[in-house]
Design a protein around this motif. Sequence first.
Motif, PDB file in Angstrom:
ATOM      1  N   UNK A 161      -1.264   6.981  -3.758  1.00  0.00           N
ATOM      2  CA  UNK A 161      -1.362   8.124  -4.649  1.00  0.00           C
ATOM      3  C   UNK A 161      -1.427   7.791  -6.125  1.00  0.00           C
ATOM      4  N   UNK A 162      -1.545   6.488  -6.464  1.00  0.00           N
ATOM      5  CA  UNK A 162      -1.554   6.125  -7.881  1.00  0.00           C
ATOM      6  C   UNK A 162      -2.961   5.887  -8.429  1.00  0.00           C
ATOM      7  N   UNK A 163      -3.983   6.283  -7.685  1.00  0.00           N
ATOM      8  CA  UNK A 163      -5.346   6.259  -8.200  1.00  0.00           C
ATOM      9  C   UNK A 163      -5.907   4.867  -8.389  1.00  0.00           C
ATOM     10  N   UNK A 164      -6.812   4.753  -9.370  1.00  0.00           N
ATOM     11  CA  UNK A 164      -7.532   3.503  -9.591  1.00  0.00           C
ATOM     12  C   UNK A 164      -6.590   2.372  -9.987  1.00  0.00           C
ATOM     13  N   UNK A 165      -5.588   2.673 -10.792  1.00  0.00           N
ATOM     14  CA  UNK A 165      -4.645   1.634 -11.217  1.00  0.00           C
ATOM     15  C   UNK A 165      -3.966   1.013 -10.002  1.00  0.00           C
ATOM     16  N   UNK A 166      -3.521   1.869  -9.085  1.00  0.00           N
ATOM     17  CA  UNK A 166      -2.886   1.367  -7.884  1.00  0.00           C
ATOM     18  C   UNK A 166      -3.835   0.566  -7.019  1.00  0.00           C
ATOM     19  N   UNK A 167      -5.066   1.030  -6.911  1.00  0.00           N
ATOM     20  CA  UNK A 167      -6.052   0.317  -6.092  1.00  0.00           C
ATOM     21  C   UNK A 167      -6.299  -1.078  -6.638  1.00  0.00           C
ATOM     22  N   UNK A 168      -6.408  -1.195  -7.956  1.00  0.00           N
ATOM     23  CA  UNK A 168      -6.644  -2.505  -8.569  1.00  0.00           C
ATOM     24  C   UNK A 168      -5.428  -3.421  -8.432  1.00  0.00           C
ATOM     25  N   UNK A 169      -4.238  -2.813  -8.392  1.00  0.00           N
ATOM     26  CA  UNK A 169      -3.015  -3.616  -8.299  1.00  0.00           C
ATOM     27  C   UNK A 169      -2.658  -3.992  -6.863  1.00  0.00           C
TER      28      UNK A 169
ATOM     29  N   UNK B  33       0.816  -1.210   0.000  1.00  0.00           N
ATOM     30  CA  UNK B  33       0.000   0.000   0.000  1.00  0.00           C
ATOM     31  C   UNK B  33       0.842   1.248   0.000  1.00  0.00           C
ATOM     32  N   UNK B  34       1.965   1.206   0.744  1.00  0.00           N
ATOM     33  CA  UNK B  34       2.866   2.352   0.740  1.00  0.00           C
ATOM     34  C   UNK B  34       3.465   2.577  -0.646  1.00  0.00           C
TER      35      UNK B  34
ATOM     36  N   UNK C  72      11.468  -4.940  -5.108  1.00  0.00           N
ATOM     37  CA  UNK C  72      11.111  -5.393  -6.456  1.00  0.00           C
ATOM     38  C   UNK C  72       9.842  -4.712  -6.954  1.00  0.00           C
ATOM     39  N   UNK C  73       8.882  -4.495  -6.065  1.00  0.00           N
ATOM     40  CA  UNK C  73       7.639  -3.814  -6.451  1.00  0.00           C
ATOM     41  C   UNK C  73       7.885  -2.320  -6.636  1.00  0.00           C
ATOM     42  N   UNK C  74       8.657  -1.722  -5.726  1.00  0.00           N
ATOM     43  CA  UNK C  74       8.892  -0.276  -5.798  1.00  0.00           C
ATOM     44  C   UNK C  74       9.779   0.117  -6.975  1.00  0.00           C
ATOM     45  N   UNK C  75      10.633  -0.820  -7.438  1.00  0.00           N
ATOM     46  CA  UNK C  75      11.544  -0.501  -8.533  1.00  0.00           C
ATOM     47  C   UNK C  75      10.838   0.075  -9.748  1.00  0.00           C
ATOM     48  N   UNK C  76       9.904  -0.666 -10.354  1.00  0.00           N
ATOM     49  CA  UNK C  76       9.195  -0.109 -11.501  1.00  0.00           C
ATOM     50  C   UNK C  76       8.126   0.908 -11.110  1.00  0.00           C
ATOM     51  N   UNK C  77       7.555   0.768  -9.908  1.00  0.00           N
ATOM     52  CA  UNK C  77       6.436   1.625  -9.531  1.00  0.00           C
ATOM     53  C   UNK C  77       6.884   3.032  -9.136  1.00  0.00           C
TER      54      UNK C  77
END
Length: 320
Positions: free
Chosen positions: A112-120, A107-108, A211-216
């Motif tokens: 702030x990434x909106x709907x895309x982040x919520x779905x992911x 979640x951290x 690994x998740x934060x790298x591309x995000x």
Amino acid sequence: MALVLGAAILTVLLAGAYGVLARSRRWLAEPTGRSSHVTPTPSGAGIALVFALVAALLLGDAAPGPYALPLALGVGLALVGFVDDLRQLPAGLRLALYAAAAVLGTGWVIVGSGLVGLLAWLPLAFAVLAFTNFYNFMDGIDGLAALQCLSAAAAGAWLAAEAGAAPGYLFLCLALAGVHAGFLFHNRPPARLFMGDAGSIPTGFLLAVLAVAGPWREGLSPVCWPLLLALFVSDAGFTLLLRVARGAPLTEAHREHLYQRLARRWGSHGRVDGLFLAVQWAWLTPLAWFAAAEPSLAWLLLGLGYAPILLAMAKYRHLQ
């Protein structure tokens, strides 16, 4: 380099002190029919590794910045793991705590990434939880888990620096590489200390969050970390699927991973570690670099990286 060296030295000292304490208190992992060691060895030394990680960042004035929350969650997981190493917590409680950390950590990352982040959010949290457990599964022979973190974190820092990642991200990668380099002083074959859940769980969690934060957050190719962690993901995932297919209890300890079977067949933990290093640095790390340099080929390179590993898993699935 100063951060890496300082983290390594701190770990050598703190883990060494822990080893003296653990032997005096009899905090030992006794050999069983499912273990790969033959003499009682202090376990839970990962708590010293995690404390060294935090101390190296603080003393080196290498603030993790926005990565302070994942680091704090990692410390919490280390404490849970240490208690489990000593007293064997219920599996359901451990899984719930790991899942809570995965949800908070993910979640951290996506805030702030909106709907895309919520779905992911939930799929990514599941991936973080899965790799946290995978890393724990793969900590079964001397040196291997420490080598995975050292290799992946060092290569991840290099690729992240090329991508212009934030200092906090680089500091956490480098400090992780340093503490695991130091831990190898005690954990290389034949190991004098085991990290236990106190080390494997927070390390797996922090690698997964990176690994998740790298591309995000940091501009890395989304396939870089999956390539750098491919050996652990492949062995743990493939073995888990085989056990599910035949209805084996998933919470039961076993020695069915390919790295464990190779160690028995060869009679050597060091040879397995050497094979890991060869594949990691001659195959997977160059592919991760190439994927970062040529984004149009990234997903093709990801498949190229995993294909021979998974074929080897399938070919040697009956090796005893």
